[in-house]
Motif scaffolding. Structure first.
Motif, short mmCIF file in Angstrom:
data_model
loop_
_atom_site.label_atom_id
_atom_site.label_comp_id
_atom_site.label_asym_id
_atom_site.label_seq_id
_atom_site.Cartn_x
_atom_site.Cartn_y
_atom_site.Cartn_z
N VAL A 7 0.86 -1.18 0.00
CA VAL A 7 0.00 0.00 0.00
C VAL A 7 0.90 1.23 0.00
CG1 VAL A 7 -1.77 1.29 1.25
CG2 VAL A 7 -1.81 -1.19 1.28
N GLU A 8 0.53 2.23 -0.81
CA GLU A 8 1.27 3.49 -0.83
C GLU A 8 0.26 4.63 -0.85
OE1 GLU A 8 4.52 5.92 -3.52
OE2 GLU A 8 4.17 3.81 -3.91
N ARG A 9 0.51 5.62 0.00
CA ARG A 9 -0.36 6.79 0.07
C ARG A 9 0.51 8.05 0.20
NH1 ARG A 9 -3.41 3.66 -1.60
NH2 ARG A 9 -5.33 2.92 -0.70
N THR A 10 -0.04 9.18 -0.26
CA THR A 10 0.64 10.46 -0.12
C THR A 10 -0.28 11.43 0.61
OG1 THR A 10 -0.18 11.22 -2.26
CG2 THR A 10 1.99 10.18 -2.23
N ALA A 11 0.33 12.41 1.26
CA ALA A 11 -0.42 13.44 1.97
C ALA A 11 0.49 14.65 2.20
CB ALA A 11 -0.95 12.92 3.30
N GLU A 12 -0.11 15.74 2.63
CA GLU A 12 0.66 16.94 2.91
C GLU A 12 1.36 16.87 4.27
OE1 GLU A 12 -2.04 20.19 2.49
OE2 GLU A 12 -2.25 19.89 0.34
N ASP A 13 1.01 15.87 5.06
CA ASP A 13 1.61 15.67 6.38
C ASP A 13 2.04 14.21 6.48
OD1 ASP A 13 2.30 16.06 9.09
OD2 ASP A 13 0.30 15.43 9.75
N MET A 14 3.22 13.98 7.01
CA MET A 14 3.75 12.61 7.11
C MET A 14 2.84 11.73 7.95
SD MET A 14 5.72 10.16 6.51
CE MET A 14 6.85 11.00 5.46
N TYR A 15 2.35 12.26 9.06
CA TYR A 15 1.51 11.47 9.95
C TYR A 15 0.19 11.09 9.29
CZ TYR A 15 4.96 12.61 13.47
OH TYR A 15 6.13 12.72 14.16
N LYS A 16 -0.36 11.97 8.47
CA LYS A 16 -1.60 11.65 7.74
C LYS A 16 -1.35 10.55 6.72
CE LYS A 16 -3.86 16.12 8.13
NZ LYS A 16 -4.34 17.30 7.39
N ALA A 17 -0.21 10.58 6.05
CA ALA A 17 0.13 9.53 5.08
C ALA A 17 0.24 8.18 5.77
CB ALA A 17 1.42 9.88 4.34
N ILE A 18 0.87 8.16 6.94
CA ILE A 18 1.02 6.92 7.71
C ILE A 18 -0.36 6.41 8.14
CG2 ILE A 18 1.90 5.94 9.87
CD1 ILE A 18 4.28 7.96 9.52
N ASP A 19 -1.21 7.32 8.61
CA ASP A 19 -2.56 6.92 9.04
C ASP A 19 -3.38 6.36 7.88
OD1 ASP A 19 -2.04 7.64 11.66
OD2 ASP A 19 -2.97 9.62 11.47
N LYS A 20 -3.27 6.97 6.71
CA LYS A 20 -4.00 6.48 5.54
C LYS A 20 -3.58 5.05 5.19
CE LYS A 20 -4.78 10.85 3.08
NZ LYS A 20 -4.46 11.57 1.83
N VAL A 21 -2.29 4.79 5.21
CA VAL A 21 -1.78 3.44 4.90
C VAL A 21 -2.26 2.45 5.95
CG1 VAL A 21 0.29 2.02 4.75
CG2 VAL A 21 0.22 4.23 3.59
N LYS A 22 -2.16 2.82 7.21
CA LYS A 22 -2.58 1.91 8.28
C LYS A 22 -4.07 1.59 8.18
CE LYS A 22 -4.27 2.07 12.26
NZ LYS A 22 -5.02 2.48 13.25
N ASP A 23 -4.89 2.60 7.90
CA ASP A 23 -6.33 2.37 7.77
C ASP A 23 -6.65 1.43 6.62
OD1 ASP A 23 -6.76 4.05 9.93
OD2 ASP A 23 -7.28 5.79 8.69
N HIS A 24 -5.98 1.61 5.49
CA HIS A 24 -6.21 0.74 4.34
C HIS A 24 -5.77 -0.70 4.65
CE1 HIS A 24 -6.88 -0.16 0.12
NE2 HIS A 24 -5.78 -0.90 0.18
N LEU A 25 -4.64 -0.85 5.28
CA LEU A 25 -4.16 -2.19 5.64
C LEU A 25 -5.08 -2.85 6.67
CD1 LEU A 25 -0.31 -1.68 5.84
CD2 LEU A 25 -1.54 -3.18 4.27
N ARG A 26 -5.57 -2.07 7.61
CA ARG A 26 -6.49 -2.62 8.62
C ARG A 26 -7.74 -3.19 7.96
NH1 ARG A 26 -8.58 1.83 11.66
NH2 ARG A 26 -10.17 1.75 10.06
N GLU A 27 -8.31 -2.43 7.02
CA GLU A 27 -9.51 -2.90 6.32
C GLU A 27 -9.21 -4.15 5.50
OE1 GLU A 27 -11.15 0.26 3.99
OE2 GLU A 27 -11.19 1.63 5.71
N THR A 28 -8.09 -4.15 4.80
CA THR A 28 -7.72 -5.30 3.97
C THR A 28 -7.50 -6.55 4.82
OG1 THR A 28 -6.68 -3.81 2.39
CG2 THR A 28 -6.08 -6.13 2.25
#
Length: 101
Positions: free
Chosen positions: A69-90
């Motif tokens: 999973v790869e995600r981008t965001a304007e904040d590093m912590y938001k990018a990490i949270d987006k990846v974690k959320d997607h992995l959690r659902e998967t």
């Protein structure tokens, strides 16, 4: 479970390392047999018109599958949270399918 963290184009601070480890350690609830997690965080480029763009790319090695999973965001912590959320659902969907069998 092993968590490998690599920072590209930025410094990996102790606070960022701890945040990443806490977020991805919590995935063990959804898949008990996670072998390894490779996390690549970094500054995508420094010449964007609207500020910096951070990226977080994660590979999760679960027996029989390699999830990426790869995600981008304007904040590093938001990018990490987006990846974690997607992995959690998967991983939760995968766990449900295994329990149905």
């Amino acid at each position: 479970m092993t968590i490998n963290i690599r920072a590209v184009g930025m410094d990996l601070t102790p606070a960022l390392r701890q945040y990443i480890e806490e977020k991805f350690t919590s995935l063990e609830k959804f898949a008990e047999k996670i072998m390894q997690i490779d996390v690549h965080v970094g500054l995508e480029t420094t010449h964007h018109n609207k500020g910096e763009v951070y990226t977080c790319s994660v590979s999760v090695d679960v027996p029989g599958t390699l999830l990426k999973v790869e995600r981008t965001a304007e904040d590093m912590y938001k990018a990490i949270d987006k990846v974690k959320d997607h992995l959690r659902e998967t991983l939760a969907q995968r766990k449900e399918r295994e329990q149905e069998r």
